[in-house]
Design a protein around this motif. Structure first.
Motif, mmCIF file in Angstrom:
data_model
loop_
_atom_site.group_PDB
_atom_site.id
_atom_site.type_symbol
_atom_site.label_atom_id
_atom_site.label_comp_id
_atom_site.label_asym_id
_atom_site.label_seq_id
_atom_site.Cartn_x
_atom_site.Cartn_y
_atom_site.Cartn_z
ATOM 1 N N LEU A 128 0.882 -1.165 0.000
ATOM 2 C CA LEU A 128 0.000 0.000 0.000
ATOM 3 C C LEU A 128 0.919 1.214 0.000
ATOM 4 O O LEU A 128 1.655 1.457 0.954
ATOM 5 C CB LEU A 128 -0.901 0.005 1.236
ATOM 6 N N VAL A 129 0.908 1.957 -1.085
ATOM 7 C CA VAL A 129 1.854 3.052 -1.272
ATOM 8 C C VAL A 129 1.151 4.382 -1.040
ATOM 9 O O VAL A 129 0.138 4.679 -1.669
ATOM 10 C CB VAL A 129 2.454 3.010 -2.697
ATOM 11 N N GLU A 130 1.721 5.164 -0.130
ATOM 12 C CA GLU A 130 1.224 6.513 0.131
ATOM 13 C C GLU A 130 1.879 7.443 -0.887
ATOM 14 O O GLU A 130 3.092 7.462 -1.044
ATOM 15 C CB GLU A 130 1.619 6.907 1.554
ATOM 16 N N LYS A 131 1.077 8.215 -1.597
ATOM 17 C CA LYS A 131 1.612 9.029 -2.687
ATOM 18 C C LYS A 131 2.150 10.373 -2.232
ATOM 19 O O LYS A 131 2.820 11.052 -2.991
ATOM 20 C CB LYS A 131 0.541 9.235 -3.757
ATOM 21 N N PHE A 132 1.863 10.795 -0.999
ATOM 22 C CA PHE A 132 2.370 12.057 -0.475
ATOM 23 C C PHE A 132 3.134 11.809 0.829
ATOM 24 O O PHE A 132 2.720 12.254 1.895
ATOM 25 C CB PHE A 132 1.229 13.041 -0.219
ATOM 26 N N PRO A 133 4.258 11.111 0.766
ATOM 27 C CA PRO A 133 4.939 10.762 2.026
ATOM 28 C C PRO A 133 5.510 11.970 2.749
ATOM 29 O O PRO A 133 5.559 11.996 3.957
ATOM 30 C CB PRO A 133 6.052 9.821 1.569
ATOM 31 N N ARG A 134 5.944 12.997 2.050
ATOM 32 C CA ARG A 134 6.560 14.143 2.712
ATOM 33 C C ARG A 134 5.523 15.034 3.399
ATOM 34 O O ARG A 134 5.861 15.821 4.266
ATOM 35 C CB ARG A 134 7.360 14.952 1.712
ATOM 36 N N VAL A 135 4.281 14.893 3.039
ATOM 37 C CA VAL A 135 3.232 15.704 3.656
ATOM 38 C C VAL A 135 3.100 15.355 5.138
ATOM 39 O O VAL A 135 2.959 16.216 5.993
ATOM 40 C CB VAL A 135 1.886 15.501 2.928
ATOM 41 N N TYR A 136 3.177 14.074 5.448
ATOM 42 C CA TYR A 136 2.980 13.639 6.834
ATOM 43 C C TYR A 136 4.290 13.349 7.555
ATOM 44 O O TYR A 136 4.299 13.046 8.728
ATOM 45 C CB TYR A 136 2.089 12.390 6.866
ATOM 46 N N GLU A 137 5.450 13.437 6.849
ATOM 47 C CA GLU A 137 6.770 13.185 7.434
ATOM 48 C C GLU A 137 6.799 11.859 8.202
ATOM 49 O O GLU A 137 7.251 11.790 9.337
ATOM 50 C CB GLU A 137 7.179 14.348 8.359
#
Length: 160
Positions: A128-137
């Motif tokens: 399951l890949v999160e497409k905005f990883p830097r948003v949530y750090e």
């Protein structure tokens, strides 16, 4: 249905004179009248069906389930009568569409197609890949990071 002289006809289209069309007698009864006869008797209603009425007493656009001109008024009438039910049904039916459109922009599923990543990832594992990883750090040491390869790396892979 009979014409003005009592002869049976099956459509007013066979009558050429407009006066004859208005004088034609129609035999009318409501849908489900056989099943509802006992109910009507309990309320003291007349159950002598069919009722004869002259075609001239009915408007040109008769509201029936077979007339396309009556579809919109029937839908509006049903919605006014049971608006809560129809609103809930519509919401339940349409909820998956925006939810899936939003979800596919934030997360995706990927299946590992080969054994090239063993022992960390096995063939057939689902990610399951999160497409905005830097948003949530939330990325930390040891996380698997998927990325789009730069064009030069793509060229190397496709040339071999």
């Amino acid at each position: 249905m009979t014409d003005g002289e009592g002869n049976e006809i099956f459509s007013t289209e066979s009558l050429s004179d407009p006066r004859q069309k208005k004088q034609a007698l129609l035999a009318l009864r409501p849908c489900g009248w056989k099943l509802q006869t006992q109910l009507w008797k309990n309320y003291g209603m007349n159950t002598d069906w069919p009722v004869q009425i002259s075609a001239g007493a009915i408007s040109d656009v008769v509201t029936t389930r077979f007339n396309t001109d009556s579809a919109i008024p029937r839908i509006v009438s049903a919605f006014r009568r049971d608006w809560k039910t129809y609103t809930l049904a519509l919401a339940v039916a349409l909820t998956p569409i925006p939810a899936s459109l939003l979800a596919r922009n934030f997360v995706s599923f990927y299946v590992i197609p080969s054994a090239s990543m063993e022992p960390t990832l096995l063939k057939g594992d689902v990610l399951l890949v999160e497409k905005f990883p830097r948003v949530y750090e939330r990325t930390t040491y040891g996380d698997v990071v998927l990325f789009k390869p730069p064009p030069t790396l793509r060229d190397i892979v496709t040339s071999n």
